[in-house]
Enzyme design. Structure first.
Site, PDB file in Angstrom:
ATOM      1  N   SER A 254     -16.665  58.783  50.056  1.00  0.00           N
ATOM      2  CA  SER A 254     -15.786  59.798  50.619  1.00  0.00           C
ATOM      3  C   SER A 254     -14.374  59.234  50.671  1.00  0.00           C
ATOM      4  CB  SER A 254     -16.241  60.160  52.030  1.00  0.00           C
ATOM      5  OG  SER A 254     -15.957  59.083  52.899  1.00  0.00           O
ATOM      6  N   LYS A 255     -13.460  60.051  51.169  1.00  0.00           N
ATOM      7  CA  LYS A 255     -12.048  59.646  51.230  1.00  0.00           C
ATOM      8  C   LYS A 255     -11.854  58.316  51.969  1.00  0.00           C
ATOM      9  CE  LYS A 255      -9.605  63.872  50.439  1.00  0.00           C
ATOM     10  NZ  LYS A 255     -10.064  65.142  51.000  1.00  0.00           N
ATOM     11  N   ARG A 256     -12.739  58.069  52.931  1.00  0.00           N
ATOM     12  CA  ARG A 256     -12.670  56.804  53.669  1.00  0.00           C
ATOM     13  C   ARG A 256     -12.703  55.594  52.745  1.00  0.00           C
ATOM     14  NH1 ARG A 256     -16.758  54.894  56.196  1.00  0.00           N
ATOM     15  NH2 ARG A 256     -18.199  56.414  55.332  1.00  0.00           N
ATOM     16  N   GLY A 258     -11.303  55.298  49.931  1.00  0.00           N
ATOM     17  CA  GLY A 258     -10.137  55.202  49.040  1.00  0.00           C
ATOM     18  C   GLY A 258     -10.072  56.415  48.125  1.00  0.00           C
TER      19      GLY A 258
END
Ligand code: GLU
Length: 491
Positions: A254-256, A258
């Site tokens: 996920s965006k976490r 990167g």
């Protein structure tokens, strides 16, 4: 033995192309090309609130950039168009009418509030929320009464009870579902738009798709889709659900973790084939230990048998390593062209370059090529080649020490004198000059080379010293030496 192959990539244009979507597109493409089959790109845009033409364009652009082409679909056309679901509404209608006429589907007048209350109630009882079939058997009069209240019906599929639904998945093997766990689901929303699970089946059937390769997150949708295939008498294609991509902490990417979209990697300066090579190995592996493959090799080697059931882990270091490999193979001229936007954005160069500036820039880029992992690093790596002043890196103790030596002022002064004796120099001349200074002042090794490096660049690391000095030229080197003598050493 696989006979005719026709596959599709069917993105919903509700965001940019993600790594997972790109991997699905790539596997479909490799499978199609391996078998001499057909690749279709279809846009699944029935979610009106979230779909945009901008995202569609962005997704298609990312596919083209990766070198994934398609034989049929949006922008290309073909015998089964149109290829945007919003433009196919009239194609779904006769099937819906048929399902209604045979009682395999029915009108549902429940409001959002009523459905939510039912959901909450089931959750409170510890049960899995699903539609309990309130509108399953409405009489004509009841329906009329609902309509009179101004309610617009959605259309639900009547899920048969007590049925075992089996997906013979080419990756996951036999997967079973019970129809009793599936509530009657909506196939056409009250606004007249089909839902994903419905439109996808009709489109795949009409487009004669033979193999459905997609992310594992769709496996739970497959039993619903099987019910539609059966109800409409369509031939069921083969399914292959590819495992999830996980971040390095083993949670879903996920965006976490990167950058997750292809455009972000493009902007950071990953080369398209590096990303293709990397994505191909996310969940698939040919025999052997080799990691670097050309597109032709990937096409030749790809097979669903070697697609793994276990999740793939996205390893950014590996992607960087692969990208560095491909960066090294590009010619300096080509690499410089690729880096121009990054250099312009960083304000290091203007938009118009003379031939002479361009060939100087190519040498500068070549000097850092070996160390690059992605192109966004270029401005930082080459900035040492720009400007006439020097900024001493405060955190660089080796740099501080090199300038603090007792011999340093004499070294720099001697070098400054030499720079004024020549108007141009190349690497062998620079090497010669440095040697002479060493003799003159009576220093060698670090006391000579590190001192010069720091005085000219402000830091103890960087590109090869002789190349740096040669590319800067005697005039700029003289300016930087004077600057260091006056502004840094004097303090
Ligand atoms: N539109 C779906 C998605 O973007 C495609 C699902 C499928 O391939 O069936 O996830």
């Amino acid at each position: 033995m696989v006979e005719r192959v026709k596959v599709r990539f069917a993105p919903s244009p509700t965001g940019p192309l993600h790594i997972g979507g790109a991997r699905s597109a790539l596997f479909n493409w490799l499978f199609a090309r391996h078998h001499g089959g057909t690749m279709v790109v279809r846009i699944e845009d029935t979610d009106l609130d979230r779909s945009t033409r901008e995202y569609e364009e962005l997704i298609l652009d990312s596919l083209r950039w990766l070198g994934i082409d398609w034989d049929e679909g949006v922008g290309v056309g073909g015998p089964n168009g149109p290829y945007r679901q919003q433009e196919r509404l009239t194609l779904y209608q006769p099937f819906t009418e048929r399902l209604l006429a045979t009682g395999q589907a029915y009108e549902c007048f429940c409001t959002e509030e009523e459905l939510e209350a039912e959901r909450q109630n089931l959750i409170a009882q510890g049960k899995t929320p699903r539609y309990l079939g309130r509108c399953r058997n409405l009489s004509l009069q009841e329906k009329e009464a609902m309509r009179a209240q101004g309610r617009k019906p959605a259309i639900r599929f009547r899920v048969p009870q007590g049925k075992l639904l089996v997906v013979d998945d080419l990756v996951r093997g036999r997967v079973e579902f019970e129809s009793d766990d599936i509530g009657d689901f909506i196939i056409v929303k009250s606004d007249g738009f089909p839902t994903y699970n419905y439109a996808v089946v009709i489109d795949d059937a009409l487009m004669e798709i033979t193999h459905i390769l997609r992310g594992e997150e769709h496996l739970s949708n497959t039993p619903r889709q099987l019910l539609i295939y059966e109800a409409l008498g369509f031939k069921v294609p083969q399914f292959a659900h590819i495992s999830l991509i996980l971040g390095e902490d083993r949670s879903k990417m996920s965006k976490r973790h990167g950058a997750t979209s292809v455009v972000q990697y493009r902007e950071h300066g990953y080369l398209p084939h590096a990303l293709v090579n990397f994505l191909a190995l996310l969940g698939w592996s040919p025999e052997g230990e080799e990691e670097i493959y050309t597109k032709e090799e990937l096409i030749r080697l790809f097979s669903l048998e070697r697609v793994s059931k276990s999740p793939a882990v996205f390893n950014l270091e590996k992607l960087k390593w692969m990208n560095a490999h491909y960066i090294k193979k590009v010619s300096a001229a080509e690499l410089t062209k690729l880096c121009l936007p990054q250099l312009q954005r960083a304000g290091l160069i203007g938009t118009e370059l003379t031939g002479e500036q361009m060939s100087w820039l190519e040498q500068v880029v070549a000097a850092v090529q070996e160390k690059l992992e992605y192109l966004a690093q270029v401005p930082d790596f080459v900035k040492v080649f720009f400007g006439e002043t020097v900024e001493l890196d405060e955190k660089d103790t080796a740099a501080q020490q090199a300038l603090a030596l007792e011999t340093s002022p004499a070294v720099l002064q001697a070098f400054l004198t030499k720079t004024r004796e020549v108007s141009a120099w190349d690497v062998p001349q620079v090497r010669q000059i440095l040697k002479e200074i060493g003799k003159e002042v009576g220093v060698k090794g670090k006391a000579l080379y590190m001192t010069v490096r720091v005085a000219v660049s402000g830091q103890s690391h960087g590109p090869d010293l002789n190349s740096l000095l040669a590319l800067l030229g005697p005039a700029v080197v003289a300016k930087r030496l004077s600057y260091t003598l006056e502004n840094i050493l004097a303090h």
